[in-house]
Scaffold this motif. Structure first.
Motif: not given
Length: 187
Positions: A12-13, A15-17, A19-20
């Motif tokens: 999840v981390i 994927i979030l990085i 996306i950002l």
């Protein structure tokens, strides 16, 4: 904590990085795509990045403001007043002729809208040689002015008065040119 839970949190981390990172880099990628399309005269790709009604309206406002300024300076010359008013009435047709994929492509390359810069089909110099030569003359400065607004300043380094400011706004995950700001008295 189990290995599966740690792996899920890590995933999840990551994927979030990702996306950002994409959200941050997306206007730079859009500009790169537009510059490449302009250099290759790929009008279809350029069209995807331009909100033509918005760009025309922004330039129309700039032209009208410039003509109003000129009209005020020529307040005692009736012929100049008439000419300014006539020019104002032709603004829409002028912008329709100028704000085209090839016209915007020229601006993105730091060129003014001069017929001598229009690509010719029968040139003796290769297109890639001309592109390489022009790369040296154009300076790009880019920055976010807000999360959904990206500004590109394009300056021809040989002619300091020849510059364009491109305003791009985020449209979902994509970016579109919504406004061009040009020094009208130099075009």
């Amino acid at each position: 904590m189990s290995k599966t839970a740690k792996f899920s949190i890590f995933t999840v981390i990551v994927i979030l990085i990702a996306i950002l990172a994409y959200l941050y880099a997306s206007p730079y990628l859009a500009l790169k795509n537009m510059k490449t399309a302009a250099q290759q005269n790929d009008l279809e790709t350029i069209n995807q990045y331009i909100d033509y009604p918005s760009v025309r309206q922004s330039l129309k406002e700039q032209l009208n403001a410039y003509m109003l300024k000129e009209l005020r300076q020529e307040s005692d010359n009736e012929f100049a007043k008439f000419g300014t008013m006539l020019a104002s009435s032709m603004t829409d047709s002028l912008l329709d002729a100028v704000i085209t994929p090839s016209g915007v492509g020229l601006m993105l390359q730091g060129k003014n809208l001069n017929p001598s810069h229009m690509p010719l089909q029968t040139t003796t110099t290769s297109h890639s040689d001309a592109v390489e030569k022009d790369k040296e003359k154009v300076e790009y400065k880019m920055y976010y002015s807000s999360f959904n607004r990206f500004v590109i300043n394009i300056k021809n380094t040989e002619r300091h008065d020849q510059r364009v400011q491109v305003i791009m706004l985020r449209d979902g995950l994509n970016w579109q040119i919504k406004q061009l700001i040009i020094p009208i008295d130099h075009y």
